[in-house]
Scaffold this active site. Sequence first.
Site, short mmCIF file in Angstrom:
data_model
loop_
_atom_site.label_atom_id
_atom_site.label_comp_id
_atom_site.label_asym_id
_atom_site.label_seq_id
_atom_site.Cartn_x
_atom_site.Cartn_y
_atom_site.Cartn_z
N SER A 133 0.87 -1.19 0.00
CA SER A 133 0.00 0.00 0.00
C SER A 133 0.90 1.23 0.00
O SER A 133 2.06 1.16 0.42
CB SER A 133 -0.88 0.02 1.25
OG SER A 133 -1.65 1.21 1.30
N TYR A 146 -1.77 -1.45 10.08
CA TYR A 146 -1.84 -1.48 8.61
C TYR A 146 -0.56 -0.89 8.02
O TYR A 146 0.06 -1.46 7.12
CB TYR A 146 -3.07 -0.71 8.13
CG TYR A 146 -3.38 -0.91 6.66
CD1 TYR A 146 -4.00 -2.08 6.22
CD2 TYR A 146 -3.07 0.06 5.72
CE1 TYR A 146 -4.28 -2.28 4.87
CE2 TYR A 146 -3.35 -0.12 4.38
CZ TYR A 146 -3.96 -1.29 3.95
OH TYR A 146 -4.24 -1.48 2.61
N LYS A 150 2.05 -3.21 5.95
CA LYS A 150 2.28 -2.96 4.53
C LYS A 150 3.73 -2.59 4.25
O LYS A 150 4.29 -2.93 3.21
CB LYS A 150 1.32 -1.89 4.02
CG LYS A 150 -0.15 -2.35 3.98
CD LYS A 150 -0.32 -3.59 3.10
CE LYS A 150 -1.79 -3.90 2.81
NZ LYS A 150 -1.95 -5.11 1.99
#
Length: 240
Positions: A133, A146, A150
């Site tokens: 991401s 997150y 990532k």
Amino acid sequence: MELGFAVSDTVVVTGAGSGIGRATARMAARAGLRVAAWDLSADAVAATVEEITAEGGVAVAATADVSDPAAVSAALVASGPARYLVNNAGPASSGNLDFDHALALTVGSVRSVTDAWLATRPPSGAAVVNIASVAGNFVGTDSAWYCAGKAAIAGYTRHLATRVAPAVRANAIAPGFIETPRMAGFADTELGRSLIARNPMRRAGVPDDIAGAVLFLLSPLAGYLNGVLLPVDGGWMVTQ
Ligand code: NAP
């Protein structure tokens, strides 16, 4: 679509029941690959296979939680030998998850699926693409796990690129905001509107934008690309 894949080569796509994974599975089939579509949901992945078959492609479905090693082993057997792997499945950034558990889901599963696939000794010219991401790699966002997970996927991809090449090329993609079911309604929020307004392309991404980049990185056209983290965000980051 001619990307230079050998006829009857197989690609495993995780999280192929929705969004980016489904678009990648469909585009892979249009590019001539046999698709092994994996997802948590049997119904969702069956629908993907049905769409591929209706378009004249070849696909098999496997219901597998990528964080469950036994399910992954069974899915690999059901998929048959695969030259290509797309590690796309991962939890939504909006999830309120325990940090350590979320890291295991986000990057631990990418590592364990890749290890299990490598153990099948994929044929020469093999390639893996991991979906990271922009979050955690180029920008910071609200979710600690997150961002950390990532960024770890990008680091793990670089590890692979140095340790399993030349037999296997490993690359990663950092999508920006892509309109998928998990992002439903976000484009109409204040934040969503401001992200689009600052995007040079003046729109959010669509799943096919990522699928095209994935297929390119897997394909022989990208035969000398190894260890890259490719942002696919319409140029949003250069406006930050
Ligand atoms: P999506 O539409 O929700 O599709 C993800 C699919 O993966 C769903 O079918 C989901 O099943 C499945 N899945 C989730 N956890 C799984 C697991 N443990 N094992 C097997 N399948 C699993 O989401 P998406 O937006 O396409 O996201 C795909 C990937 O892109 C994710 O890694 C995400 O972090 C990344 N990404 C997305 C964006 C974006 O803006 N959309 C931006 C950057 C990165 P359920 O629906 O049952 O959970």
